[in-house]
Design an enzyme around this catalytic site. Structure first.
Site, PDB file in Angstrom:
ATOM      1  N   VAL A 194       0.839  -1.206   0.000  1.00 16.30           N
ATOM      2  CA  VAL A 194       0.000   0.000   0.000  1.00 16.30           C
ATOM      3  C   VAL A 194       0.872   1.253   0.000  1.00 16.30           C
ATOM      4  O   VAL A 194       0.371   2.352   0.221  1.00 16.30           O
ATOM      5  CB  VAL A 194      -0.953   0.023   1.215  1.00 16.30           C
ATOM      6  CG1 VAL A 194      -1.968  -1.099   1.131  1.00 16.30           C
ATOM      7  CG2 VAL A 194      -0.166  -0.032   2.527  1.00 16.30           C
TER       8      VAL A 194
ATOM      9  N   ARG B 100       4.174   2.448  -2.363  1.00 14.55           N
ATOM     10  CA  ARG B 100       4.346   2.981  -3.702  1.00 14.55           C
ATOM     11  C   ARG B 100       4.678   1.849  -4.664  1.00 14.55           C
ATOM     12  O   ARG B 100       5.448   0.934  -4.334  1.00 14.55           O
ATOM     13  CB  ARG B 100       5.450   4.052  -3.733  1.00 14.55           C
ATOM     14  CG  ARG B 100       5.027   5.380  -3.123  1.00 14.55           C
ATOM     15  CD  ARG B 100       3.949   6.054  -3.959  1.00 14.55           C
ATOM     16  NE  ARG B 100       3.497   7.325  -3.413  1.00 14.55           N
ATOM     17  CZ  ARG B 100       2.412   7.495  -2.662  1.00 14.55           C
ATOM     18  NH1 ARG B 100       1.686   6.438  -2.328  1.00 14.55           N
ATOM     19  NH2 ARG B 100       2.045   8.693  -2.244  1.00 14.55           N
TER      20      ARG B 100
ATOM     21  N   ASP C 133      -2.298  -2.299  -3.886  1.00 13.13           N
ATOM     22  CA  ASP C 133      -3.049  -1.076  -4.177  1.00 13.13           C
ATOM     23  C   ASP C 133      -2.270  -0.157  -5.108  1.00 13.13           C
ATOM     24  O   ASP C 133      -2.835   0.760  -5.690  1.00 13.13           O
ATOM     25  CB  ASP C 133      -3.376  -0.333  -2.880  1.00 13.13           C
ATOM     26  CG  ASP C 133      -4.236   0.897  -3.117  1.00 13.13           C
ATOM     27  OD1 ASP C 133      -5.346   0.743  -3.656  1.00 13.13           O
ATOM     28  OD2 ASP C 133      -3.784   2.018  -2.779  1.00 13.13           O
TER      29      ASP C 133
ATOM     30  N   GLU D 100       0.856   2.520 -13.588  1.00 10.90           N
ATOM     31  CA  GLU D 100      -0.543   2.793 -13.261  1.00 10.90           C
ATOM     32  C   GLU D 100      -1.179   3.630 -14.360  1.00 10.90           C
ATOM     33  O   GLU D 100      -0.581   4.619 -14.790  1.00 10.90           O
ATOM     34  CB  GLU D 100      -0.644   3.512 -11.914  1.00 10.90           C
ATOM     35  CG  GLU D 100      -0.167   2.668 -10.742  1.00 10.90           C
ATOM     36  CD  GLU D 100      -0.386   3.321  -9.393  1.00 10.90           C
ATOM     37  OE1 GLU D 100      -0.925   4.466  -9.342  1.00 10.90           O
ATOM     38  OE2 GLU D 100      -0.027   2.709  -8.370  1.00 10.90           O
TER      39      GLU D 100
ATOM     40  N   HIS E  31      -5.188   1.948  -6.466  1.00 10.87           N
ATOM     41  CA  HIS E  31      -4.554   3.078  -5.780  1.00 10.87           C
ATOM     42  C   HIS E  31      -5.588   3.942  -5.049  1.00 10.87           C
ATOM     43  O   HIS E  31      -5.654   5.160  -5.237  1.00 10.87           O
ATOM     44  CB  HIS E  31      -3.744   3.934  -6.758  1.00 10.87           C
ATOM     45  CG  HIS E  31      -2.642   4.708  -6.090  1.00 10.87           C
ATOM     46  ND1 HIS E  31      -1.459   5.005  -6.718  1.00 10.87           N
ATOM     47  CD2 HIS E  31      -2.548   5.253  -4.847  1.00 10.87           C
ATOM     48  CE1 HIS E  31      -0.680   5.695  -5.893  1.00 10.87           C
ATOM     49  NE2 HIS E  31      -1.325   5.855  -4.752  1.00 10.87           N
ATOM     50  N   VAL E  32      -6.385   3.285  -4.215  1.00 11.23           N
ATOM     51  CA  VAL E  32      -7.449   3.980  -3.486  1.00 11.23           C
ATOM     52  C   VAL E  32      -7.343   3.801  -1.979  1.00 11.23           C
ATOM     53  O   VAL E  32      -8.278   4.129  -1.247  1.00 11.23           O
ATOM     54  CB  VAL E  32      -8.838   3.505  -3.960  1.00 11.23           C
ATOM     55  CG1 VAL E  32      -9.111   3.942  -5.385  1.00 11.23           C
ATOM     56  CG2 VAL E  32      -8.992   1.982  -3.812  1.00 11.23           C
TER      57      VAL E  32
END
Length: 339
Positions: free
Chosen positions: A250, A252, A276, A281, A300-301
């Site tokens: 979670v 990077r 995540d 991305e 990525h939330v």
């Protein structure tokens, strides 16, 4: 002029030529920040806040003592007076800290610890989902397939597990505390933190990562992207993990080499993963991780949740107050290390 200026300047201050301080809210500006300039000027007398349009950013930056946002390389030569830059994120995207900005005397602060609770809750949800086999059951639901698994090894009891949290900052510390509340034995790895933290049995220095990886059932990454963490989890480190272990990221995306992760999963050297963040991305539609029943993906939330705008404003306001008063800034960044 396209600058939006609210209020005046207080000649009693010791900032720019007029005696006050000028803060520029650089474009592009996120939704939810429209009222920040007015609020800052009302709450901090002596502060002048400008909101230039893109074509006026260079001219406006020349008058700035401080700025909020991103300064690309072509704008930096205009920031001759700039002494403080507030980053809008906890960890800005790759390339934010380019060499000229690192060499520039401007102090940089970030937004760390503004969504610790959200990221920690998301992380715990991922760990619980992996421990109970939920990724597989979600796929069964989509396929309208009733396939209960009552075998003892189908779940991982958190009370009998050990987690290694890599990066014991605000987020990592809270993740460790929550995991400990479920009865998990939690160890940490951190480059700066010494001693211990609530929920942790021990926090090790970074050079102990390789030694501790084989002992963890869950390896949870919360580290920022820095020159030292890029590619941190590669094929060699995945090989050091237990084949029954899970990887959770979670932090990077660039900290985990996805090709190596796919290889470890394909070879059965890892039980599963929850991610995540990703090297690329959005994650490409043809990437094999999308189709794996042993992988949980969120886009990525982890930081999503209420109050984000107000929390960021609070950091900006407090640092603006400290900047004007000559006090130490919060969330100061080591530019050379990107965090």
């Amino acid at each position: 002029m396209s600058d939006r200026t609210h209020g005046g300047m207080n000649g009693g201050m010791n900032g720019g030529p007029g005696g006050g301080y000028t803060l520029v809210l650089l474009p592009p500006r996120a939704a939810g920040t429209e009222e920040w300039a007015g609020r800052l000027e009302r709450e901090l007398p002596g502060l002048r806040v400008l909101r230039p349009e893109p074509q006026d950013a260079a001219r406006t930056l020349r008058a700035a003592d401080a700025a909020y946002g991103t300064i690309p390389p072509d704008l930096l030569p205009h920031a001759e007076r700039l002494r403080w830059l507030q980053v809008p994120q906890a960890g800005p995207p790759p390339g934010f800290y380019y060499p000229a900005l690192i060499e520039h005397p401007v102090r940089v602060t970030n937004m760390r610890d503004t969504y610790t609770d959200h990221v920690a809750a998301h992380t715990l949800a991922m760990v619980l989902a992996l421990a109970r086999g939920l990724p597989g059951y979600v796929r069964d639901q989509q396929a309208v397939r009733w396939a209960p698994d009552w075998s003892p090894g189908s779940v991982v009891p958190l009370t009998e597990s050990r987690a290694l949290v890599v990066g014991v900052g605000a987020v990592g510390g809270e993740v460790g505390r929550l995991l400990a509340a479920f009865g998990t034995e939690v160890e940490g790895i951190d480059t700066r933190r010494t001693g211990t933290a609530e929920g942790f049995t021990r926090i090790h220095p970074a050079d102990r990562l390789d030694a501790r990886l084989p002992h963890a059932d869950f390896v949870v990454l919360t580290v920022p992207h820095t020159p030292h963490t890029e590619g941190l989890i590669d094929a060699a480190r995945l090989a050091r993990m237990r084949p029954t272990a899970f990887l959770v990221n979670v932090g990077r995306g660039p900290t985990v080499r996805l090709d190596a992760l796919v290889g470890a999963l394909d070879a059965g050297r890892l039980r599963g993963a929850a991610l995540d963040v990703f090297e690329t991305e959005p994650l490409p539609a043809d990437h094999p991780l999308w189709r794996r029943p042993d992988v949980l993906i969120t886009p990525h939330v982890a930081g999503a949740g209420p109050h984000a705008d107000e929390r960021r404003f609070a950091v900006l306001r407090e640092n603006a107050r400290r900047f004007m008063a000559g006090e130490p800034l919060i969330n100061l960044v080591d530019k050379a290390d990107w965090h």
